[in-house]
Design a protein around this motif. Structure first.
Motif, short mmCIF file in Angstrom:
data_model
loop_
_atom_site.label_atom_id
_atom_site.label_comp_id
_atom_site.label_asym_id
_atom_site.label_seq_id
_atom_site.Cartn_x
_atom_site.Cartn_y
_atom_site.Cartn_z
N SER A 129 0.83 -1.20 0.00
CA SER A 129 0.00 0.00 0.00
C SER A 129 0.87 1.25 0.00
O SER A 129 1.83 1.34 0.77
N ASP A 145 -4.25 2.71 14.81
CA ASP A 145 -5.35 2.77 13.85
C ASP A 145 -6.54 2.10 14.51
O ASP A 145 -6.44 0.95 14.96
N ARG A 147 -11.08 1.73 15.04
CA ARG A 147 -12.42 1.73 14.44
C ARG A 147 -13.45 1.57 15.54
O ARG A 147 -13.21 0.89 16.54
N TYR A 171 -9.45 7.64 7.26
CA TYR A 171 -9.42 6.64 6.20
C TYR A 171 -10.84 6.14 5.98
O TYR A 171 -11.23 5.10 6.52
N ARG A 173 -12.53 5.00 3.25
CA ARG A 173 -12.74 3.75 2.52
C ARG A 173 -12.40 2.52 3.35
O ARG A 173 -13.04 1.48 3.21
N SER A 174 -11.41 2.62 4.19
CA SER A 174 -11.01 1.49 5.04
C SER A 174 -11.70 1.53 6.40
O SER A 174 -11.49 0.64 7.23
N ASN A 175 -12.45 2.60 6.67
CA ASN A 175 -13.24 2.74 7.89
C ASN A 175 -12.40 2.69 9.17
O ASN A 175 -12.66 1.91 10.07
#
Length: 189
Positions: A129, A145, A147, A171, A173-175
């Motif tokens: 990535s 990171d 969520r 982020y 799109r990656s939630n």
């Protein structure tokens, strides 16, 4: 003048965030007046890992003191699960995470996607990535990171930004939201 670290975070600004969250987070900070006097306050972190299946619900700071054994458990929980390497996490990052969680007024634990990353893991992720920094603060134990199912990326990022204490990456799109104790900055991934 507030004393700042090399990363620009002042102890006073973090304490201010905890003072601000004390009223909204009565179950965690039971006595806002006591907090402002420096007594009777606690800091708590709640997380789970979808990778390891582990859960953590830990009071890691009481009455102005970090609890050594609790911090050790937080460090182990936030280890690089791919290599099983543990690093001492920067306590400022843990404080930012806890203060943000309190501002969100939620009982749900964070899902930890990434805490400490070994250089080997970071290099592997970079090869997959372009969104992974070569000198990531994850490798220093200064980033996470996270969520929450019950809160949006925007809500989480706003809470972290309110701390004025480090970097916040959204982020969508990656939630997930990246929180760190580096220079105060924001970005979209």
């Amino acid at each position: 003048m507030a004393k700042t670290t090399g990363t620009g975070i002042s102890r006073r600004s973090l304490l201010g965030v905890f003072a601000a969250t004390a009223v909204a987070a009565a179950p965690t900070f039971s006595n806002a007046a006591g907090f402002l006097r420096g007594g009777g306050d606690i800091r708590r972190i709640r997380m789970y890992s979808g990778r390891t299946g582990e859960r953590l619900d830990m009071v890691y700071w009481i009455d102005g003191q970090y609890i050594k054994d609790a911090v050790k458990e937080v460090n182990h929980f936030m280890r690089d699960w791919r290599t099983d390497q543990v690093k001492e996490m920067d306590l400022r990052t843990i404080d930012i995470m806890a203060a943000s969680h309190n501002l969100l007024d939620v009982n749900e634990p964070y899902m930890l996607l990434s805490g400490y990353r070994s250089p080997k893991t970071n290099a592997m992720l970079r090869s997959r990535s372009r969104g992974v920094a070569k000198n990531s603060l994850h490798m220093r134990g200064q980033a996470a990171d996270l969520r929450l199912a019950s809160r949006s990326v925007s809500q989480m990022a706003k809470a972290a930004e309110a701390c004025h204490a480090g970097g916040v990456g959204k982020y969508q799109r990656s939630n997930f939201v990246h929180m760190d104790c580096g220079v105060v900055r924001t970005w979209r991934g």
